[in-house]
Design a protein around this motif. Structure first.
Motif, PDB file in Angstrom:
ATOM      1  N   GLU A 150     -35.773 -53.203   1.221  1.00 30.78           N
ATOM      2  CA  GLU A 150     -36.730 -53.196   2.339  1.00 30.78           C
ATOM      3  C   GLU A 150     -37.401 -53.414   1.486  1.00 30.78           C
ATOM      4  OE1 GLU A 150     -39.312 -50.391   4.739  1.00 30.78           O
ATOM      5  OE2 GLU A 150     -37.087 -50.416   5.133  1.00 30.78           O
ATOM      6  N   VAL A 151     -37.930 -53.132   0.543  1.00 29.22           N
ATOM      7  CA  VAL A 151     -39.412 -53.557  -0.365  1.00 29.22           C
ATOM      8  C   VAL A 151     -39.211 -53.280  -1.409  1.00 29.22           C
ATOM      9  CG1 VAL A 151     -40.250 -51.397   0.931  1.00 29.22           C
ATOM     10  CG2 VAL A 151     -39.493 -50.893  -0.886  1.00 29.22           C
ATOM     11  N   SER A 152     -38.050 -53.827  -2.509  1.00 28.91           N
ATOM     12  CA  SER A 152     -38.355 -54.028  -3.675  1.00 28.91           C
ATOM     13  C   SER A 152     -38.393 -55.306  -4.277  1.00 28.91           C
ATOM     14  CB  SER A 152     -36.694 -53.268  -4.558  1.00 28.91           C
ATOM     15  OG  SER A 152     -36.646 -53.736  -6.166  1.00 28.91           O
ATOM     16  N   ALA A 153     -38.761 -55.616  -5.233  1.00 29.15           N
ATOM     17  CA  ALA A 153     -38.701 -57.416  -6.061  1.00 29.15           C
ATOM     18  C   ALA A 153     -37.980 -57.565  -6.846  1.00 29.15           C
ATOM     19  CB  ALA A 153     -40.095 -57.766  -6.610  1.00 29.15           C
ATOM     20  N   GLY A 154     -37.625 -56.513  -7.380  1.00 32.03           N
ATOM     21  CA  GLY A 154     -36.216 -55.990  -8.711  1.00 32.03           C
ATOM     22  C   GLY A 154     -34.538 -56.909  -7.831  1.00 32.03           C
ATOM     23  N   ASP A 155     -34.023 -57.072  -8.914  1.00 35.52           N
ATOM     24  CA  ASP A 155     -32.485 -57.461  -8.685  1.00 35.52           C
ATOM     25  C   ASP A 155     -32.218 -56.699  -7.201  1.00 35.52           C
ATOM     26  OD1 ASP A 155     -30.002 -58.117  -8.022  1.00 35.52           O
ATOM     27  OD2 ASP A 155     -29.857 -58.734 -10.408  1.00 35.52           O
ATOM     28  N   ALA A 156     -31.383 -56.662  -6.632  1.00 31.60           N
ATOM     29  CA  ALA A 156     -30.914 -55.974  -5.448  1.00 31.60           C
ATOM     30  C   ALA A 156     -29.607 -56.149  -5.646  1.00 31.60           C
ATOM     31  CB  ALA A 156     -30.953 -56.502  -3.900  1.00 31.60           C
ATOM     32  N   LYS A 157     -29.157 -56.623  -5.988  1.00 27.04           N
ATOM     33  CA  LYS A 157     -26.858 -56.694  -6.660  1.00 27.04           C
ATOM     34  C   LYS A 157     -26.887 -54.778  -7.091  1.00 27.04           C
ATOM     35  CE  LYS A 157     -27.383 -60.001  -9.267  1.00 27.04           C
ATOM     36  NZ  LYS A 157     -26.766 -61.255 -10.109  1.00 27.04           N
ATOM     37  N   ASN A 158     -25.615 -54.999  -6.259  1.00 33.23           N
ATOM     38  CA  ASN A 158     -24.920 -53.577  -6.817  1.00 33.23           C
ATOM     39  C   ASN A 158     -26.151 -52.397  -7.053  1.00 33.23           C
ATOM     40  OD1 ASN A 158     -22.759 -51.574  -8.422  1.00 33.23           O
ATOM     41  ND2 ASN A 158     -23.727 -52.238  -9.639  1.00 33.23           N
ATOM     42  N   GLY A 159     -27.059 -52.178  -5.572  1.00 32.50           N
ATOM     43  CA  GLY A 159     -28.057 -51.001  -5.441  1.00 32.50           C
ATOM     44  C   GLY A 159     -28.982 -50.984  -5.911  1.00 32.50           C
ATOM     45  N   GLY A 160     -29.307 -52.275  -6.676  1.00 37.14           N
ATOM     46  CA  GLY A 160     -30.474 -52.119  -7.925  1.00 37.14           C
ATOM     47  C   GLY A 160     -30.191 -51.248  -9.021  1.00 37.14           C
ATOM     48  N   GLN A 161     -29.004 -50.846  -9.166  1.00 34.01           N
ATOM     49  CA  GLN A 161     -28.806 -50.625 -10.596  1.00 34.01           C
ATOM     50  C   GLN A 161     -28.612 -51.527 -11.246  1.00 34.01           C
ATOM     51  OE1 GLN A 161     -24.788 -48.568 -10.829  1.00 34.01           O
ATOM     52  NE2 GLN A 161     -25.251 -48.176  -8.172  1.00 34.01           N
ATOM     53  N   LEU A 162     -29.622 -50.570 -12.520  1.00 33.77           N
ATOM     54  CA  LEU A 162     -29.744 -51.831 -14.085  1.00 33.77           C
ATOM     55  C   LEU A 162     -28.368 -51.405 -14.538  1.00 33.77           C
ATOM     56  CD1 LEU A 162     -33.335 -50.615 -14.643  1.00 33.77           C
ATOM     57  CD2 LEU A 162     -32.256 -52.609 -13.606  1.00 33.77           C
ATOM     58  N   GLY A 163     -27.733 -50.386 -15.295  1.00 34.61           N
ATOM     59  CA  GLY A 163     -26.040 -50.748 -15.542  1.00 34.61           C
ATOM     60  C   GLY A 163     -26.347 -50.018 -17.084  1.00 34.61           C
ATOM     61  N   LEU A 164     -25.060 -48.780 -17.258  1.00 35.83           N
ATOM     62  CA  LEU A 164     -25.239 -48.326 -18.124  1.00 35.83           C
ATOM     63  C   LEU A 164     -25.071 -48.876 -19.773  1.00 35.83           C
ATOM     64  CD1 LEU A 164     -24.143 -44.807 -18.067  1.00 35.83           C
ATOM     65  CD2 LEU A 164     -21.445 -46.204 -18.683  1.00 35.83           C
ATOM     66  N   ARG A 165     -25.904 -48.222 -20.046  1.00 38.26           N
ATOM     67  CA  ARG A 165     -26.468 -48.638 -21.964  1.00 38.26           C
ATOM     68  C   ARG A 165     -26.839 -47.190 -22.170  1.00 38.26           C
ATOM     69  NH1 ARG A 165     -31.110 -52.708 -19.435  1.00 38.26           N
ATOM     70  NH2 ARG A 165     -29.668 -52.850 -18.037  1.00 38.26           N
ATOM     71  N   ARG A 166     -26.755 -47.310 -24.162  1.00 39.20           N
ATOM     72  CA  ARG A 166     -27.173 -46.587 -23.869  1.00 39.20           C
ATOM     73  C   ARG A 166     -28.414 -46.349 -23.834  1.00 39.20           C
ATOM     74  NH1 ARG A 166     -24.835 -48.500 -29.240  1.00 39.20           N
ATOM     75  NH2 ARG A 166     -27.028 -49.223 -30.109  1.00 39.20           N
ATOM     76  N   SER A 167     -29.901 -45.189 -24.464  1.00 44.73           N
ATOM     77  CA  SER A 167     -31.052 -44.810 -23.535  1.00 44.73           C
ATOM     78  C   SER A 167     -32.053 -45.714 -24.577  1.00 44.73           C
ATOM     79  CB  SER A 167     -31.598 -44.012 -24.027  1.00 44.73           C
ATOM     80  OG  SER A 167     -30.146 -42.964 -23.331  1.00 44.73           O
ATOM     81  N   ASP A 168     -31.737 -46.121 -25.633  1.00 47.64           N
ATOM     82  CA  ASP A 168     -32.860 -47.246 -26.369  1.00 47.64           C
ATOM     83  C   ASP A 168     -32.289 -48.237 -26.338  1.00 47.64           C
ATOM     84  OD1 ASP A 168     -29.604 -46.973 -27.544  1.00 47.64           O
ATOM     85  OD2 ASP A 168     -30.646 -48.409 -29.055  1.00 47.64           O
ATOM     86  N   ARG A 169     -32.027 -48.907 -25.312  1.00 51.57           N
ATOM     87  CA  ARG A 169     -31.750 -50.645 -24.116  1.00 51.57           C
ATOM     88  C   ARG A 169     -32.459 -50.368 -23.224  1.00 51.57           C
ATOM     89  NH1 ARG A 169     -25.944 -52.553 -23.764  1.00 51.57           N
ATOM     90  NH2 ARG A 169     -26.835 -54.289 -23.879  1.00 51.57           N
ATOM     91  N   TYR A 170     -32.657 -48.809 -22.734  1.00 48.97           N
ATOM     92  CA  TYR A 170     -34.250 -49.694 -22.037  1.00 48.97           C
ATOM     93  C   TYR A 170     -35.221 -49.223 -22.034  1.00 48.97           C
ATOM     94  CZ  TYR A 170     -30.368 -49.074 -17.953  1.00 48.97           C
ATOM     95  OH  TYR A 170     -30.409 -48.629 -16.721  1.00 48.97           O
ATOM     96  N   PRO A 171     -36.091 -49.646 -21.423  1.00 46.98           N
ATOM     97  CA  PRO A 171     -37.595 -49.156 -22.067  1.00 46.98           C
ATOM     98  C   PRO A 171     -38.009 -47.585 -21.606  1.00 46.98           C
ATOM     99  CG  PRO A 171     -37.616 -51.014 -19.989  1.00 46.98           C
ATOM    100  CD  PRO A 171     -36.465 -50.156 -20.244  1.00 46.98           C
ATOM    101  N   GLN A 172     -38.641 -47.373 -23.056  1.00 41.43           N
ATOM    102  CA  GLN A 172     -38.964 -46.049 -23.286  1.00 41.43           C
ATOM    103  C   GLN A 172     -39.548 -45.336 -22.648  1.00 41.43           C
ATOM    104  OE1 GLN A 172     -38.533 -44.610 -26.490  1.00 41.43           O
ATOM    105  NE2 GLN A 172     -38.778 -42.620 -25.406  1.00 41.43           N
TER     106      GLN A 172
END
Length: 437
Positions: free
Chosen positions: A226-248
């Protein structure tokens, strides 16, 4: 653990020189007497009193409770006896510390206190300790360190079965926060680049109302669509990855969340984010990572014509010129650096932890990417260091096993040392003497 032992030995050498007002007695004063014999080698009351005073001041400086005087005297005397027996064993079995190694240790003390050797010698004189006596203390500390490295570490046996058991134990899972894998889903309330303060405030209110609706039980995916400007694919999930690969900021906001929980609103250059922790995976003990660093340096080796102080001054000027943009780090390294890396603009390549000498590595580890250090003095000369990049890499199975082997050795070191020291003490002839009446 071996490195910790080296650190304790150096710390003791520093404190003997600069913390104790009188330090170890150089000659027995009138009326001195022997308090112990170790294989016919005496320990005098003056030595004992000086060491008790040094330990007392050290404990006070660390705000630790002092044992009763009688107990402290006994503990210090026992340590002096043990050290004397170990030094005798080292000499008897061929361990020698040459003058060059003592020179390096003496210079390390001066660098520790950021003073010149001349100033160090003046301070020693004020405290009643000759340079020769101080250098002998440094020699003894290095001798003991080499003895411990040779005789204690070989007692520690770590089998392949020990490593297998460690890796199989769930409590040894890798809990490094940046190695933990997480999957986040986001709702992004985008903020235009040149939005007015009023527009930013209004979008912030939209984000807050969205979070309130989530907390009241509305469906995350429905609200995201309804409101997000982000990627709506896969329920807005950004993916399983190591924490150091996400913004701090994302990692910090979700670190204490339960799976399924929502973060507070996070502000970034893109807008307002609301995060849901979808999944958290803690690596097993066999899945380890390490941070590797790519750095460059400019090395100047002091000479009689250009002593250390001149090298430091020159490198400070290099840094000023680099920061001002009038010259590049690489070009100065090619022209001036006095080692093989000069041809590559000072580039040292990717380095694992422990590859460089401690004084260099400690300074390098304090730098952020693209930062340049102040001049750093090491046993090789004076360096100007620049960190160009860092990354976290997975260890190979062999590297993991080597890491576990070192951990287990460290965990077993103290017991091995105590047993070894007890054996050395038991083989020595020790006679404790009372004060003369």
């Amino acid at each position: 653990m071996t490195q910790s032992l080296r650190s304790r030995a150096l710390a003791l050498a520093f404190s003997v020189a600069l913390l104790a007002p009188v330090a170890m007695a150089q000659t027995a004063p009138t009326g001195d007497f022997i308090v112990a014999l170790v294989n016919s080698e005496p320990i005098t009351n003056a030595e004992l009193r000086a060491e008790v005073q040094r330990v007392t001041e050290q404990l006070r400086a660390q705000r630790q409770a002092l044992p009763p005087p009688t107990e402290l005297n006994a503990l210090v005397l026992e340590r002096l006896v043990n050290d004397r027996a170990q030094l005798q064993l080292a000499r008897e079995t061929g361990i020698r510390v040459d003058a060059g190694a003592v020179d390096n240790a003496e210079q390390a003390v001066a660098r520790q206190y950021q003073i010149s050797l001349d100033e160090l010698h003046k301070r020693l004189a004020k405290e009643g300790l000759s340079v020769a006596a101080f250098r002998e203390q440094l020699r003894n500390q290095q001798t003991l360190t080499r003895l411990h490295e040779r005789d204690v570490e070989r007692r520690i046996v770590v089998t392949e079965q020990d490593i297998d058991q460690y890796l199989a134990d769930p409590k040894n899972a890798n809990t490094d926060p940046l190695a933990i894998e997480i999957n986040l889903a986001q709702i992004l309330i985008a903020v235009p680049e040149k939005a007015s303060p009023e527009r930013v405030a209004a979008l912030g209110q939209v984000a807050q109302k969205t979070l309130d609706r989530l907390l009241s039980g509305e469906d995350f995916v429905k609200l995201m669509q309804e409101v997000s400007a982000g990627d709506a694919k896969n329920g807005g999930q950004l993916g399983l990855r190591r924490s150091d690969r996400y913004p701090q900021s994302f990692v910090a906001a979700t670190q204490k969340l339960p799976v399924g929980g929502y973060s507070e609103i996070i502000r970034s250059a893109a807008g307002f984010h609301i995060l849901q922790l979808v999944e958290r995976r803690i690596p097993t003990a066999s899945e380890q990572t390490m941070v590797v660093t790519r750095a460059s340096h400019i090395l100047l080796r002091p000479t009689p014509q250009e002593p250390e102080a001149a090298a430091v001054s020159k490198l400070k000027d290099f840094k000023r010129r680099i920061v001002a943009g009038s010259v590049t780090f690489a070009s100065l390294a090619r022209e001036y650096s006095q080692d093989a890396s000069a041809a590559a603009g000072g580039d040292l390549g990717w380095a694992n932890p422990g590859m460089f000498v401690p004084e260099f590595e400690d300074a390098m580890n304090r730098l952020a990417e693209d930062d340049i250090s102040e001049p750093v003095v090491s046993r090789f000369g004076v360096h100007l260091i620049k960190v160009t990049e860092r990354r976290r890499v997975a260890l190979s199975p062999k590297e993991v096993r080597d890491s576990v082997r070192n951990q287990l050795k460290g965990m077993r070191y103290d017991d091995a040392f105590v047993n070894w020291a007890r054996d050395v003490r038991s083989r020595a002839f020790v006679e404790l003497r009372d004060a003369p009446q």
